[in-house]
Design an enzyme around this catalytic site. Structure first.
Site, PDB file in Angstrom:
ATOM      1  N   MET C   1       0.813  -1.213   0.000  1.00  0.00           N
ATOM      2  CA  MET C   1       0.000   0.000   0.000  1.00  0.00           C
ATOM      3  C   MET C   1       0.848   1.264   0.000  1.00  0.00           C
ATOM      4  SD  MET C   1      -2.866   1.278   2.774  1.00  0.00           S
ATOM      5  CE  MET C   1      -2.527   2.971   3.338  1.00  0.00           C
ATOM      6  N   PRO C   2       1.419   1.602  -1.133  1.00  0.00           N
ATOM      7  CA  PRO C   2       2.100   2.909  -1.177  1.00  0.00           C
ATOM      8  C   PRO C   2       1.039   4.009  -1.063  1.00  0.00           C
ATOM      9  CG  PRO C   2       2.643   1.534  -3.114  1.00  0.00           C
ATOM     10  CD  PRO C   2       1.486   0.891  -2.411  1.00  0.00           C
ATOM     11  N   LEU C   3       1.368   5.035  -0.318  1.00  0.00           N
ATOM     12  CA  LEU C   3       0.481   6.198  -0.206  1.00  0.00           C
ATOM     13  C   LEU C   3       1.103   7.372  -0.956  1.00  0.00           C
ATOM     14  CD1 LEU C   3      -1.961   7.725   1.080  1.00  0.00           C
ATOM     15  CD2 LEU C   3      -0.420   8.275   2.964  1.00  0.00           C
TER      16      LEU C   3
END
Lengths: 135, 135, 135
Positions: C1-3
């Site tokens: 989950m890159p933000l």
């Protein structure tokens, strides 16, 4: 001094925003045992088009009540983090009608030895840079 | 290439915002010895209800002039960080009438080896990813 | 989950913003091999006075189309990062008329072991904290 950035879609009243921040702080107090006034919360309200929060393919339904909480803190144990997440979901559901499926959390460790400073008299109080006290 | 996010409560004029950014950059130049144009500043203006900045119980009075400065940078020595904080407080007081009690700083280390990229010709200039040059 | 936090100067239509986010996600998919719905993008639109993005003295001309992309992700190889940057510039130019000289990228590593949580049923699914799955 954990710092929180909270991203939401616009539409909440000022009272609802206050309740949201109180709920989040309540989870911080219980899970991370921070002092009551160790509270640094910044909200960003967005038009819906500015928040594209999906689900990594897990089939989690997101609504316009989605709350993204980004926490920068000193390292925390797995227990503390999980506890924080669970309490956060409980508080947000109970007080703000935000379901767990609308809660997204990112915890970031503050790696810098003297990461945070916060004092009215910096020159005379170098120890205020101490991360143990500050984070 | 340190990146700064600056959170303030809305109400400053454009000229006052410019002075605020200039004051902060002045402290960066002096304390971190960055090049003059190594300047990456992003401001977020908030209604008062969106910034809940307390004092960790230290008895620091916050006003609506509070300035939160979040700096992402390569590792810095304790001296550099303290110097930055002191110069920042001095400049903000002198030029923007912001007291030290309204200055909150968070320094975040950029741990990634090739953390920042910034170039007009990325394909031909892989060295622009070099963190020594970029941060 | 890159933000991803994406900072731009205000003035784009909703359709243009959507295209911008799609272009950025396309580069993420190709360079970082994330799942299609591993998409967490937050946009901040600013008046021009709130974004002071210079060039570290490299002579790069910035315009009001400047796009600052801040990615928090698990560690990535130099190849992945460079590839991301190049694909990002290609997509932004082709689809959004944003030149490479207006693209600024900051990649931040998520160092926390259990950095991200994101699940509808946290109590029953502690593995959702696993950073390998989440980032």
């Amino acid at each position: 001094m954990p710092l929180l950035r909270i991203d939401v879609i616009e539409g909440r009243s000022e009272a609802e925003l206050k309740e949201l921040l109180d709920a989040i702080h309540c989870a911080m107090l219980a899970a991370f045992k921070v002092p009551e006034h160790d509270r640094y919360q910044i909200v960003h309200e967005h038009p819906a088009a500015e928040m594209r929060i999906e689900d990594t393919g897990l089939g989690i339904p997101r609504t316009e009540r989605v709350v993204m909480v980004q926490v920068t803190t000193r390292p925390r144990s797995r227990f503390e983090k999980q506890n924080f997440y669970e309490l956060l979901c409980q508080e947000l559901l109970r007080r703000c009608e935000v379901k767990a499926s609308d809660v997204v959390v990112q915890l970031r460790r503050m790696p810098m030895k003297t990461g945070l400073s916060d004092t009215a008299e910096p020159s005379s109080s170098p120890e205020n840079f101490d991360p143990i006290r500050q984070m």
